[in-house]
Design an enzyme around this catalytic site. Structure first.
Site, mmCIF file in Angstrom:
data_model
loop_
_atom_site.group_PDB
_atom_site.id
_atom_site.type_symbol
_atom_site.label_atom_id
_atom_site.label_comp_id
_atom_site.label_asym_id
_atom_site.label_seq_id
_atom_site.Cartn_x
_atom_site.Cartn_y
_atom_site.Cartn_z
ATOM 1 N N ILE A 166 0.758 -4.620 -14.273
ATOM 2 C CA ILE A 166 0.855 -3.523 -15.232
ATOM 3 C C ILE A 166 1.844 -3.891 -16.344
ATOM 4 O O ILE A 166 1.606 -3.591 -17.515
ATOM 5 C CB ILE A 166 1.328 -2.225 -14.524
ATOM 6 N N CYS A 185 10.606 -6.516 -10.708
ATOM 7 C CA CYS A 185 9.242 -6.452 -11.224
ATOM 8 C C CYS A 185 8.746 -7.858 -11.520
ATOM 9 O O CYS A 185 9.354 -8.574 -12.316
ATOM 10 C CB CYS A 185 9.145 -5.601 -12.486
HETATM 11 C C1 FMN Z 1 -0.056 -0.475 -9.636
HETATM 12 C C2 FMN Z 1 1.341 -0.657 -9.126
HETATM 13 C C3 FMN Z 1 2.418 -0.421 -9.977
HETATM 14 C C4 FMN Z 1 3.726 -0.595 -9.534
HETATM 15 N N1 FMN Z 1 4.763 -0.319 -10.379
HETATM 16 C C5 FMN Z 1 6.042 -0.417 -9.919
HETATM 17 C C6 FMN Z 1 7.135 -0.058 -10.737
HETATM 18 O O1 FMN Z 1 6.988 0.362 -11.890
HETATM 19 N N2 FMN Z 1 8.389 -0.170 -10.232
HETATM 20 C C7 FMN Z 1 8.633 -0.609 -8.950
HETATM 21 O O2 FMN Z 1 9.783 -0.672 -8.537
HETATM 22 N N3 FMN Z 1 7.603 -0.947 -8.150
HETATM 23 C C8 FMN Z 1 6.325 -0.860 -8.595
HETATM 24 N N4 FMN Z 1 5.281 -1.184 -7.758
HETATM 25 C C9 FMN Z 1 5.566 -1.662 -6.390
HETATM 26 C C10 FMN Z 1 5.481 -0.533 -5.369
HETATM 27 O O3 FMN Z 1 6.452 0.455 -5.613
HETATM 28 C C11 FMN Z 1 5.677 -1.094 -3.952
HETATM 29 O O4 FMN Z 1 6.958 -1.658 -3.849
HETATM 30 C C12 FMN Z 1 4.657 -2.157 -3.597
HETATM 31 O O5 FMN Z 1 3.398 -1.818 -4.107
HETATM 32 C C13 FMN Z 1 4.533 -2.390 -2.097
HETATM 33 O O6 FMN Z 1 4.142 -1.218 -1.415
HETATM 34 P P1 FMN Z 1 2.616 -0.870 -1.035
HETATM 35 O O7 FMN Z 1 2.074 -2.065 -0.326
HETATM 36 O O8 FMN Z 1 2.707 0.346 -0.194
HETATM 37 O O9 FMN Z 1 1.918 -0.623 -2.311
HETATM 38 C C14 FMN Z 1 3.958 -1.024 -8.200
HETATM 39 C C15 FMN Z 1 2.869 -1.267 -7.348
HETATM 40 C C16 FMN Z 1 1.579 -1.088 -7.788
HETATM 41 C C17 FMN Z 1 0.439 -1.347 -6.847
#
Ligand code: FMN
Ligand code: FAD
Ligand code: FES
Lengths: 314, 266
Positions: free
Chosen positions: A79, A137
């Protein structure tokens, strides 16, 4: 005749870095927008906390599409921290939360240490519950080659400077793209962080073999979803052995069972990310499922099982 | 917008690898506008992990219909569902077509469909013919060949004029449906009365966007992108749109229907 005492419902409430949460289930940054996108589907007041999409000083357009592709039980995204910027966040997004009774943790990111400090100062007077420093990030270019969370010294510096700039509870979001995540978490603790959130996404890629081109415009992206859960869990386990500050476990949580694994490994709270996309009610189902597990196993207080992993003696 | 377990009433093959599915979803049916979509969880296990989006094809009382083509694993699983099973669906989502207001000077409407693009346009044609029965609707349907043409009879039953284009010339105009559009445009003096709605592959929409710029008529296009959340939260589905320099718009929330003029085609 003795009346059977009615079982007290299990206690899911926790205290996290000075914040009282109704339950340990939060939604992860970047996967729940600014809350409003899901408000018609999810009773926000039931959530432990909401971590808002990371904001930066200036609005960011984000990366060129394609930004997202599904992989085996996972999602790659690039993103690029598209967000409205701190001013519009305060003026346009924060007022929405006034009607809700749910802790709001604001995630911030800067390209330099000064930017993190400035963001923290700007948010100091606002009606928010806490800060999460996104040092991890994988989709933006930093001044320096590494992200903050890949450099122990830089992590220490940014956390200690933000610590001095704010009295808000301070969480730090760590990257799994490191050799020794426990040592980075230790740095956060020493620098005055109130908690660590782990993990952010793993750098990965996918290729279109017909055209021999990367599917994501940015070539690489961050991998999330069930595919990363075992690694996230191992990292929570390692960090829990190393630091005393609370851990928020994140990575591929889809069910109450997944969340409980993180809690048993040492996470005081968990956050749902990609799971929200698959089922908007994942967080609510996880809360209900944890409660059922506690009733079934006669666990009165969720705190009693945090880090309760029984390892065989070696 | 609701997430419900909807009962599948019917899932019928209507052509090679093309299916129509009817679902009992009264709440979604009541709220849905032409151009909006539902986000379908094809399986409780994964992969596929993410939901798959499908336009609302038709609303009849308690019942909504989708029309889809088998493209990969998600639609393949969907095609094997049987009546009586339940499907987790989320919707209606997105911003649909903006219908011409009763006071507008619009008198001619052209709908251009490529492939499964007919799905959202049939719902649109139905809505227009109910709200403004005096408007004349011309539908142009394009496909690779005669066998892949969809929904021709449905549009005719609504009283629409229908022309078809096939790439191999097995029926109607031989060539692309965008070329057929250019041939069907009214004489230049009448253009202010015309509006075009298009849904289909992105190459087709790009060409139609170009034609609308050249001939200066309003044109709305419905885009397809890979979606994750479907509700505007993840910012994964963006397309480039005009702004002071440019900006990104979410296909799932700001679209899927856009004014052709607001997009930056690359
Ligand atoms: C589409 C998307 C956007 C994300 N944007 C951010 C963000 O802006 N800031 C952040 O700290 N983590 C961001 N993440 C990471 C998530 O907060 C999380 O740490 C990561 O996806 C792992 O967890 P999950 O497997 O449950 O998705 C994003 C993840 C996804 C999939
Ligand atoms: C708002 C909206 C409405 C839609 N309405 C309909 C409809 O009414 N009927 C219908 O048949 N389809 C519709 N689609 C498209 C439909 O959602 C996809 O065909 C479906 O998700 C494919 O899923 P799958 O698992 O079968 O294929 P996958 O296995 O995901 O993909 C199959 C193949 O297509 C490629 N692919 C998939 N998506 C894209 C993309 N966006 N761009 C480029 N390549 C891609 C993959 O790389 C793969 O090679 C709509 C899409 C959107 C965004
Ligand atoms: S799919 Fe998440 S914003 Fe569009």
């Amino acid at each position: 005749m003795m009346r059977k005492a009615k079982e007290k419902p299990p206690n899911l409430a926790i205290e996290l870095a000075g914040i009282s949460l109704k339950n340990p289930v939060m939604v992860a940054s970047g996967t729940f927008g600014y809350g409003e996108e899901y408000a018609q589907l999810v009773d926000l007041n039931r959530l432990g906390a909401i971590v808002a999409k990371t904001i930066t000083l200036k609005p960011r357009l984000g990366n060129e599409p394609p930004r997202m592709v599904e992989t085996a039980s996972g999602v790659l995204n690039s993103i690029g921290l598209q967000n409205v910027g701190i001013d519009a966040f305060i003026n346009e997004k924060l007022p929405f939360f006034r009607e809700y009774d749910v802790p709001l943790i604001v995630s911030i990111a800067g390209e330099t240490t000064d930017e993190y400090v400035q963001l923290a100062k700007t948010l100091q007077g606002e009606k928010i519950t806490g800060l999460e420093l996104n040092l991890s990030c994988p989709n933006i270019k930093y001044d320096r080659k590494l992200m903050f969370a890949q450099d122990a010294q830089a992590t220490h510096q940014v956390v200690s400077r933000v610590r001095k700039a704010t009295s808000l509870p301070l969480m730090v979001k760590l990257s799994p793209n490191v050799t020794d995540i426990a040592s980075i978490a230790k740095m956060c603790e020493e620098a005055g962080a109130d908690g660590v959130s782990l993990i952010n996404t793993f750098t990965g890629m996918a290729i279109d073999i017909e055209n021999r081109k990367p599917i994501l415009h940015q070539i690489t992206g961050g991998l999330s979803g069930p595919a990363i859960k075992p690694i996230a869990l191992r990292m929570v386990y390692e960090v829990h052995k190393t630091v005393k500050i609370p851990i928020i476990g994140i990575g591929g949580i889809m069910t109450a069972g997944d969340a409980l694994e993180f809690i048993i490994a040492g996470a005081k709270a968990v956050a749902i990310g990609t799971g929200n996309f698959v089922d908007s009610l994942t967080s609510i189902k996880v809360i209900d499922g944890i409660r059922e597990y506690m009733v079934k196993n006669k666990i009165k207080d969720i705190k009693s099982i945090v880090g309760s992993l029984k390892c065989p003696k070696s | 917008m609701v997430q419900v377990d909807a009962k599948i009433l019917e899932n019928r093959e209507i052509g090679s690898q093309r299916y129509k599915m009817a679902l009992s979803a009264p709440q979604i049916g009541r709220q849905a506008k032409p151009g909006q979509f539902i986000h379908v969880r094809v399986s409780k296990s994964f992969p596929p992990l993410l939901r798959r989006p499908f336009s609302v094809h038709r609303v009849q009382g308690q019942k909504i219909e989708i029309l889809y083509k088998v493209m990969g694993k998600g639609t393949e699983i969907l095609s094997r569902k049987k009546g009586g099973e339940y499907l987790d669906i989320l919707g209606p989502l997105g911003k649909g077509y903006q219908l011409p207001s009763a006071t507008s000077k619009i008198s001619d409407i052209i709908l251009v469909a490529g492939g499964t693009g007919v799905a959202s346009l049939l719902f649109l044609a139905e809505s227009i013919s109910v709200a403004n029965p005096e408007l004349s609707i011309l539908v142009l349907i394009g496909a690779k060949n005669r066998e892949e043409l969809l929904s021709e009879g449905d549009f005719r039953r609504l009283g629409c004029g229908v022309e078809v284009a096939t790439e191999n010339g097995t029926k109607g105009y031989k060539g692309l449906v965008s070329e057929l559009l250019e041939k069907c445009l009214p004489l230049s003096g009448d253009k202010p009365k015309l509006i075009v709605f298009a849904c289909g592959p992105s190459e087709m929409l790009k060409m139609i966007g170009k034609i609308s710029r050249k001939h200066r008529f309003p044109c709305q296009v419905s885009l397809e992108e890979r979606l994750a959340c479907g509700v505007g939260a993840c910012l994964g589905c963006v397309v480039k749109a005009k702004g002071s320099t440019y900006t990104y718009k979410r296909v799932c929330k700001d679209g899927p229907v856009f004014d052709a003029g607001e997009l930056i085609w690359e």
